[in-house]
Write a protein that holds these residues in place. Sequence first.
Motif, mmCIF file in Angstrom:
data_model
loop_
_atom_site.group_PDB
_atom_site.id
_atom_site.type_symbol
_atom_site.label_atom_id
_atom_site.label_comp_id
_atom_site.label_asym_id
_atom_site.label_seq_id
_atom_site.Cartn_x
_atom_site.Cartn_y
_atom_site.Cartn_z
ATOM 1 N N ALA A 138 0.822 -1.215 0.000
ATOM 2 C CA ALA A 138 0.000 0.000 0.000
ATOM 3 C C ALA A 138 0.853 1.260 0.000
ATOM 4 O O ALA A 138 0.447 2.290 -0.549
ATOM 5 C CB ALA A 138 -0.938 -0.004 1.211
ATOM 6 N N ALA A 139 2.031 1.197 0.622
ATOM 7 C CA ALA A 139 2.885 2.385 0.677
ATOM 8 C C ALA A 139 3.382 2.764 -0.718
ATOM 9 O O ALA A 139 3.426 3.940 -1.076
ATOM 10 C CB ALA A 139 4.066 2.136 1.613
ATOM 11 N N GLY A 140 3.733 1.761 -1.521
ATOM 12 C CA GLY A 140 4.181 2.038 -2.888
ATOM 13 C C GLY A 140 5.467 2.806 -2.962
ATOM 14 O O GLY A 140 5.755 3.440 -3.979
ATOM 15 N N SER A 141 6.237 2.795 -1.894
ATOM 16 C CA SER A 141 7.490 3.548 -1.851
ATOM 17 C C SER A 141 8.664 2.578 -1.940
ATOM 18 O O SER A 141 8.691 1.547 -1.266
ATOM 19 C CB SER A 141 7.573 4.356 -0.549
ATOM 20 N N VAL A 142 9.621 2.935 -2.770
ATOM 21 C CA VAL A 142 10.810 2.102 -2.900
ATOM 22 C C VAL A 142 11.597 2.084 -1.599
ATOM 23 O O VAL A 142 12.138 1.048 -1.187
ATOM 24 C CB VAL A 142 11.690 2.611 -4.061
ATOM 25 N N VAL A 143 11.654 3.226 -0.935
ATOM 26 C CA VAL A 143 12.367 3.300 0.345
ATOM 27 C C VAL A 143 11.712 2.389 1.367
ATOM 28 O O VAL A 143 12.382 1.680 2.128
ATOM 29 C CB VAL A 143 12.403 4.760 0.850
ATOM 30 N N MET A 144 10.374 2.374 1.387
ATOM 31 C CA MET A 144 9.647 1.525 2.326
ATOM 32 C C MET A 144 9.902 0.047 2.034
ATOM 33 O O MET A 144 10.106 -0.760 2.941
ATOM 34 C CB MET A 144 8.147 1.829 2.229
ATOM 35 N N ILE A 145 9.906 -0.294 0.757
ATOM 36 C CA ILE A 145 10.146 -1.687 0.378
ATOM 37 C C ILE A 145 11.544 -2.123 0.775
ATOM 38 O O ILE A 145 11.757 -3.225 1.299
ATOM 39 C CB ILE A 145 9.918 -1.870 -1.134
ATOM 40 N N LEU A 146 12.543 -1.248 0.530
ATOM 41 C CA LEU A 146 13.906 -1.592 0.906
ATOM 42 C C LEU A 146 14.076 -1.660 2.415
ATOM 43 O O LEU A 146 14.856 -2.470 2.932
ATOM 44 C CB LEU A 146 14.885 -0.569 0.307
ATOM 45 N N ALA A 147 13.354 -0.805 3.134
ATOM 46 C CA ALA A 147 13.514 -0.754 4.585
ATOM 47 C C ALA A 147 12.981 -2.011 5.263
ATOM 48 O O ALA A 147 13.584 -2.523 6.206
ATOM 49 C CB ALA A 147 12.807 0.482 5.147
ATOM 50 N N VAL A 148 11.852 -2.506 4.788
ATOM 51 C CA VAL A 148 11.232 -3.662 5.440
ATOM 52 C C VAL A 148 11.442 -4.945 4.635
ATOM 53 O O VAL A 148 10.926 -6.003 5.020
ATOM 54 C CB VAL A 148 9.720 -3.425 5.643
ATOM 55 N N GLY A 149 12.187 -4.844 3.539
ATOM 56 C CA GLY A 149 12.362 -6.017 2.692
ATOM 57 C C GLY A 149 13.039 -7.176 3.416
ATOM 58 O O GLY A 149 12.584 -8.325 3.340
#
Length: 304
Positions: A138-149
């Motif tokens: 839902a966030a759709g943010s690359v930073v968010m994906i990398l942070a919680v990946g």
Amino acid sequence: MARTRGSWTGGALTARSLLKPQDVARAVFHPAWIPQPLDPSVERLKRFRVVAGAVASLGVYTFIEGGFDFTELLENAMTASVVLLFLTPLTVGAMLWVWRRGGTVRQLRVPLLNSLKLLLLFVGCVAALLVLVRTTNAAGSVVMILAVGLTMMWMLIFTAYGAVRVSGNFFGTAAVHRGLPPLLAVVTSWLMAVPDLVTGDLHGLSLTLGIVFILGAPLTVTALALLEMGRLKRRYGIRLKAHPATQAPAPGPVPPMPPAGAPYLPPQGNPGIGGDGLLHVVRSAAGPGLLLRPAQRPARASSP
């Protein structure tokens, strides 16, 4: 069956173990209080069935239904977990009613509570992983994906290995009764297959392959469960209808018998007993021991 003393994991986890989610899952979802399986060959067959079923399911969702949706897979896993959350206590409650004449529920309170904790822990892990994936998407943010990946990958491996473990021990219900895990596996697998049979959802397969795919899991689970319960009854006298308190404990290893042969003789020439003072203790059936007089050595021939 009494709970094994010690912590939940039996001291198997260390700080370094956190780097390996499969080791953490093994310690958390197969805790120290779960008794060891009486028939390892059946356990290997069950693990093979779980892995084969997972591969078949992923293949159907990926190549036949037109694409792999990770979120949909987690939603299906969450639905199955919720079903287990209600189905497992109901089945155990039915068996407690069957066992009512052989013993009390108080005798099984500790293993019952431990099994419930393990069930809630697994359902909570599936729910947490689903929430984490949905939030990230839902966030759709690359930073968010990398942070919680990395966290999401760790949770995925941890939950997947945990699912394999709980499918084998079925939330530690063997600590309550050895016959509960195969019984719960049969009940769950058939109830999971019934909706697809009733609605005719063949997952994009032909009629023949669809029926084989849907009925393959419950039929295989039932065959393994009958094999396991039959061996428990024949080899260990464990019956599903009997209260666990009335079950005879599983026979332990028989201590080796001493080899038959000549009576034991201590080595001669003990430095602590010098000269002609040699004592020989001979064990015999007539008593604990027989003390002989010092042995007499033959006289030496006089030299010319």
